[in-house]
Structures are given as structure tokens and as C-alpha cells.
Scaffold this motif. Structure first.
Motif, mmCIF file in Angstrom:
data_model
loop_
_atom_site.group_PDB
_atom_site.id
_atom_site.type_symbol
_atom_site.label_atom_id
_atom_site.label_comp_id
_atom_site.label_asym_id
_atom_site.label_seq_id
_atom_site.Cartn_x
_atom_site.Cartn_y
_atom_site.Cartn_z
ATOM 1 N N PHE A 1 0.841 -1.195 0.000
ATOM 2 C CA PHE A 1 0.000 0.000 0.000
ATOM 3 C C PHE A 1 0.881 1.252 0.000
ATOM 4 O O PHE A 1 0.764 2.128 -0.857
ATOM 5 C CB PHE A 1 -0.916 -0.038 1.217
ATOM 6 N N GLY A 2 1.796 1.334 0.960
ATOM 7 C CA GLY A 2 2.653 2.507 1.062
ATOM 8 C C GLY A 2 3.623 2.623 -0.099
ATOM 9 O O GLY A 2 3.901 3.725 -0.583
ATOM 10 N N GLY A 3 4.141 1.497 -0.578
ATOM 11 C CA GLY A 3 5.129 1.540 -1.639
ATOM 12 C C GLY A 3 4.578 1.908 -3.000
ATOM 13 O O GLY A 3 5.304 2.435 -3.847
ATOM 14 N N LEU A 4 3.295 1.647 -3.240
ATOM 15 C CA LEU A 4 2.724 1.830 -4.576
ATOM 16 C C LEU A 4 1.782 3.025 -4.688
ATOM 17 O O LEU A 4 1.237 3.267 -5.775
ATOM 18 C CB LEU A 4 1.973 0.557 -4.983
ATOM 19 N N LEU A 5 1.580 3.772 -3.618
ATOM 20 C CA LEU A 5 0.590 4.849 -3.651
ATOM 21 C C LEU A 5 0.931 5.949 -4.652
ATOM 22 O O LEU A 5 0.056 6.438 -5.377
ATOM 23 C CB LEU A 5 0.415 5.443 -2.255
ATOM 24 N N LEU A 6 2.191 6.357 -4.708
ATOM 25 C CA LEU A 6 2.575 7.389 -5.674
ATOM 26 C C LEU A 6 2.314 6.921 -7.098
ATOM 27 O O LEU A 6 1.792 7.666 -7.931
ATOM 28 C CB LEU A 6 4.049 7.752 -5.508
ATOM 29 N N LEU A 7 2.695 5.678 -7.369
ATOM 30 C CA LEU A 7 2.463 5.115 -8.697
ATOM 31 C C LEU A 7 0.969 5.004 -8.980
ATOM 32 O O LEU A 7 0.510 5.303 -10.088
ATOM 33 C CB LEU A 7 3.133 3.745 -8.804
ATOM 34 N N GLY A 8 0.194 4.596 -7.973
ATOM 35 C CA GLY A 8 -1.250 4.493 -8.154
ATOM 36 C C GLY A 8 -1.895 5.821 -8.492
ATOM 37 O O GLY A 8 -2.770 5.906 -9.356
ATOM 38 N N ALA B 1 -3.741 0.656 -3.101
ATOM 39 C CA ALA B 1 -2.871 1.708 -3.636
ATOM 40 C C ALA B 1 -3.417 2.278 -4.935
ATOM 41 O O ALA B 1 -3.097 3.413 -5.300
ATOM 42 C CB ALA B 1 -1.464 1.156 -3.861
ATOM 43 N N ALA B 2 -4.225 1.510 -5.646
ATOM 44 C CA ALA B 2 -4.861 2.010 -6.865
ATOM 45 C C ALA B 2 -6.135 2.771 -6.549
ATOM 46 O O ALA B 2 -6.387 3.859 -7.088
ATOM 47 C CB ALA B 2 -5.153 0.848 -7.817
ATOM 48 N N LEU B 3 -6.957 2.230 -5.647
ATOM 49 C CA LEU B 3 -8.283 2.816 -5.449
ATOM 50 C C LEU B 3 -8.277 4.050 -4.545
ATOM 51 O O LEU B 3 -9.077 4.974 -4.752
ATOM 52 C CB LEU B 3 -9.256 1.761 -4.913
ATOM 53 N N ALA B 4 -7.376 4.111 -3.559
ATOM 54 C CA ALA B 4 -7.410 5.234 -2.609
ATOM 55 C C ALA B 4 -7.128 6.584 -3.268
ATOM 56 O O ALA B 4 -7.919 7.524 -3.118
ATOM 57 C CB ALA B 4 -6.448 4.973 -1.448
#
Length: 477
Positions: free
Chosen positions: A69-76, A124-127
């Protein structure tokens, strides 16, 4: 902008009904994400018994989700801006639901940890996509204040109710249902999104995707969280921890260099950080996330391990927190039309710090009424005052084509803060006990952790006072 106009690069609104359905969809999505952050906490002892986790392995039920979640949020957030917020939100919800279903059928520790990791990918995609939709639908004025008030109430109430739902399901239906329950909630969010959110026009693509930046940011943030959460096994001064954190810092430094020099479409435009509202809100959010994640953890353990409450009773005892957050969120809406966001964030930070300081008096011979109830109400009202304004502050001055990126950044700082706080404060509390599991030792460790949370919130209030602009910025066009 009227409700019948289209926001540039945002959803095409079809009157109040359409914007209302969008708000409902985003509210359910945020409730789902918030519930999942806390629902497993109360069920951890039963999960350990059911799947045979050891003490260290059990923490990865929480950490696996935090890592992805934390690692992919920027990418998401960037993907949502580039390919469309509704499309990415729908995909994220589908992945989240399928991972939750798989987690409920887990028969080995590795299966559940893998499912939690995939849940983090979906989240990480939906938030950030959901938050970007809210930002584009309600760009300014009273509707925006009310919309973010509702969002903040659902966010925090979901976190508090997750403890209640987790306790009831664990005790009366089995730990598997803390995973299964996400499936109908995700289905409801999917239905609302499909019916209530118009297909939005993706942001104009400004060159090739920034693949090197995406790889460096994801690897750096994931390693940062990984190094922190492993401090419960390897001390902060161990070679393993220091090497992991050093590599994470090098990767993130390389990411910043790439973002500054790349000819591609950057993952995040560094100029965003020259916006005092964005910079200040994210710093505030980091400290808020660190304190709140730790608080849920300490309170749930204090209720069960020191006061002897069962999972269901511990969940019920967390209800006052949800009520207090709703009260604080309503106050934030009423005050938000007359009081600058900076002032609300300072007041909310101080009130929340006072609640944490009260929690710092936890004792082995305490009780729910004397040691938990009053502190929960003070802390939760302060939290409710903070939550909506900090999100609105971080996005109101951002151009529509960067809404997803800014939302991903904000969600990322909250998640990184939660991981940092939980690892650092959890380790500190454990070290304070000296390895003892007596009620006196445990209560002392939890009280110390809560006292540090109070210091973090005072720091957040100081950031709001010194970094955020005195007046609210106008929305970008």
C-alpha cells in the motif's frame, strides 16, 4: 463552477444527483480502506491460533499490507491521472475484493500474507483515484467543505468501527470473516462507482511514462517501510536495519534526481512541494498517521491484554472513538466556512495531543471508564477536526491534472507515517517492558507509546502554524 459543468480533466457532472452519487461512492471506498486498516488487529490472536503463526510472523499480516500500500501509492495516483480515475478505481476495487476472498480461504501463514500484500496493491490504486474524484467533483466552496467532512467522518469511523466489526466477526463467526467482509463492501462500492461516477477524461499525456522514476520510488518506499517494520526483529542499530534504510535513502535520492532531470512525464512534479499547502499538509499528515496507527494498536492491546476484554467487548469499547470522530468532523464542517484550515489543524492537533497525554496515564489497575473512555472522546474529537482539513489543504491548490498524484502523495505520507509510527513506537513500548508480559509492564509500555503520540501531534500543530499559509489558497484551474 456549477454542478452541471465539467471540471477540466475531471468527472462530467450531471447535476446534484450525479455529484451526490460520486460522494457516496467515494465515502464507501474510504470506509472500506479504513476498515481494512484496523479490522485485523483484534483478530490477530485468533489468526495466530488458526494458521500457526509465530510471534514475529504474525506482524506480517499487518506489515504485508502496509508494504505494498505505502510503496505503490505514488504510482497508483499517477496511473489514475494518466488513465482515468474511474477506470483505476474500478480496477483497484476488483483486485481488493478478490484478494480479500483469497485471504479468507487461507490455510497457511504464507497464503494470508500474500493475500494481504495483494490487498495493498488494490488499495494503492483505489485510494488516490477516489480522493482525486472527490477533489474534481467538489473543487471549492461550501460543497467542498461538506464533502470532505463526510469523507473524513467515513475515514475515521471506518477505522474505529473496523475494531468493532473485527471483534464481533472474530468471536462469533471466525477470523476468516475479517477478510470475507470486504467482499460485499467492495461490491457495493463497485456498484455505486459504476452507476454514480461518469467516465472521466484522463489528463493530457505529457510524454512517455516515467518508468525509471516509478521503479525507484516504489523500490525506495517499499524498502523504507520494510526496514522499519523489521526493527522488531533487528534493532535500529543493527547492520541489517542500517543497510536496508541506507539503500532505501539512496533509491529515493536517485528518484528525486530522476524527477528533476527526466524528459519523460515525471511520476511527481517536484514543483508541487513549493506549494506550502501541499508541503505542510503532507508533513502534518505524516505525523498524524504515525500517531493514530499506533494509538489503535496500543488501545486494542491494552483492552485485551491488560483489562481482559474479549475481542467483541474490545470492539464495542472502541465505539466512543467513532462517535467522537463524527462529532469532530461535523464541527470541522461547521467551522470550515468561517475558520481558515490552518487554524482548524492547529486546534485539532492540540486537542488530539491532549487526548494522547491522557492515554499516557494508562495503568495496570485501570478501567475502561477511568482510563479509556474520556481519553478516547478527547482524542477522537481532535482527530475529526484534523482529518478533513488536512486532505482538503493538500489538494485545493493543485491543478486538476495532478489531483491523483497529490492524492497519492497524501495517502502515501499517511501510510508511511503509520508504518514508521507503528514500528518505532511498538518497538519502544516493547523495549520498555523489558520482555515482561505482566500487566504492569504492558501498561507502562503502552502509556509510553501514547505519550510519544502526544508529542507527535504537538509537532503536527507546530507544522500547521509555521508552514501553512494564513489564508486558504484558491483552487487551481
Amino acid at each position: 463552477m456549477t454542478n452541471t459543468e465539467s471540471a477540466p480533466d475531471g468527472p462530467r457532472l450531471a447535476g446534484n444527483t450525479r455529484s451526490g452519487l460520486t460522494l457516496a461512492s467515494v465515502a464507501v471506498v474510504q470506509f472500506l480502506v479504513s476498515v481494512d486498516l484496523t479490522i485485523v488487529n483484534v483478530g490477530l490472536p485468533r489468526i495466530a491460533e488458526g494458521l500457526g503463526f509465530d510471534g514475529v510472523g504474525l506482524t506480517w499480516v499487518v506489515h504485508a499490507y502496509a508494504l505494498t500500500f505505502g510503496g505503490l501509492l505514488l504510482l497508483g495516483g499517477k496511473i489514475a491521472d494518466r488513465y482515468g480515475h474511474k477506470r483505476v478505481l474500478t480496477l483497484g476495487l476488483t483486485v481488493f475484493a478478490l484478494a480479500s476472498l483469497a485471504g479468507g480461504f487461507a490455510t497457511e501463514p504464507g497464503h494470508l500474507i500474500a493475500a494481504r500484500a495483494v490487498q495493498g496493491v488494490g488499495a494503492a490504486a483505489l485510494a488516490p483515484a477516489a480522493l482525486a474524484l472527490l477533489t474534481a467533483t467538489f473543487p471549492s466552496g461550501a460543497p467542498r467543505v461538506k464533502a470532505f467532512g463526510i469523507w473524513s467522518a467515513m475515514n475515521a469511523a471506518g477505522g474505529a468501527l473496523g475494531v468493532l466489526i473485527g471483534g464481533l466477526l472474530t468471536e462469533y463467526a471466525g477470523w476468516q470473516w475479517v477478510m470475507f467482509v470486504n467482499v460485499p463492501m467492495a461490491g457495493c462500492a463497485l456498484a455505486l462507482t459504476w452507476r454514480g461516477v461518469s467516465v472521466d477524461r484522463p489528463a493530457a499525456r505529457r510524454g512517455r511514462p516515467d518508468v525509471p522514476g516509478a521503479v525507484l520510488a516504489t523500490a525506495g518506499m517499499t524498502l523504507l517501510v520494510f526496514g522499519i517494520v523489521r526493527t522488531e526483529r533487528y534493532s535500529w542499530t543493527s547492520t541489517t536495519t542500517l543497510a536496508t534504510l541506507l539503500i532505501a535513502v539512496v533509491l529515493l535520492a536517485a528518484f528525486l534526481h530522476v524527477e528533476r532531470t527526466t524528459s519523460r512525464d515525471p511520476l511527481i512534479r517536484l514543483g508541487l512541494f513549493t506549494n506550502r499547502s501541499v508541503a505542510g499538509a503532507n508533513a502534518y499528515n505524516l505525523l498524524l498517521g504515525a500517531a493514530m496507527a499506533s494509538a489503535f494498536y496500543f488501545v486494542s492491546l491494552y483492552l485485551q491484554r491488560v483489562l481482559g476484554s474479549g475481542p467483541a467487548l474490545a470492539g464495542v469499547q472502541c465505539l466512543p472513538f467513532a462517535i467522537g470522530v463524527i462529532v469532530g468532523s461535523v464541527l470541522a464542517v461547521k467551522l470550515g466556512l468561517r475558520v481558515p484550515r490552518r487554524t482548524l489543524l492547529v486546534i485539532g492537533g492540540v486537542v488530539t495531543a491532549a487526548g494522547f497525554a491522557w492515554f499516557g496515564t494508562l495503568s495496570a489497575d485501570g478501567s475502561f471508564l477511568a482510563d479509556v473512555l474520556g481519553a478516547s472522546l478527547v482524542t477522537s474529537v481532535g482527530f475529526g477536526l484534523c482529518l478533513g482539513p488536512v486532505v482538503s489543504t493538500a489538494t485545493v491548490g493543485v491543478a486538476p491534472h495532478e489531483a491523483g498524484t497529490a492524492s497519492g502523495l497524501l495517502s502515501s505520507t499517511r501510510q508511511i507515517g503509520a508504518s514508521l509510527g507503528l514500528a518505532a513506537l511498538g518497538t519502544t513500548a516493547h523495549d520498555h517492558t523489558g520482555g515482561s508480559t505482566t500487566a504492569e509492564a504492558l501498561a507502562g509500555g503502552y502509556a509510553l507509546g501514547m505519550t510519544i503520540c502526544a508529542v507527535l501531534l504537538l509537532g503536527a500543530a507546530f507544522v500547521a502554524l509555521t508552514v501553512l499559509p494564513r489564508t486558504d489558497p484558491k483552487p487551481a484551474t
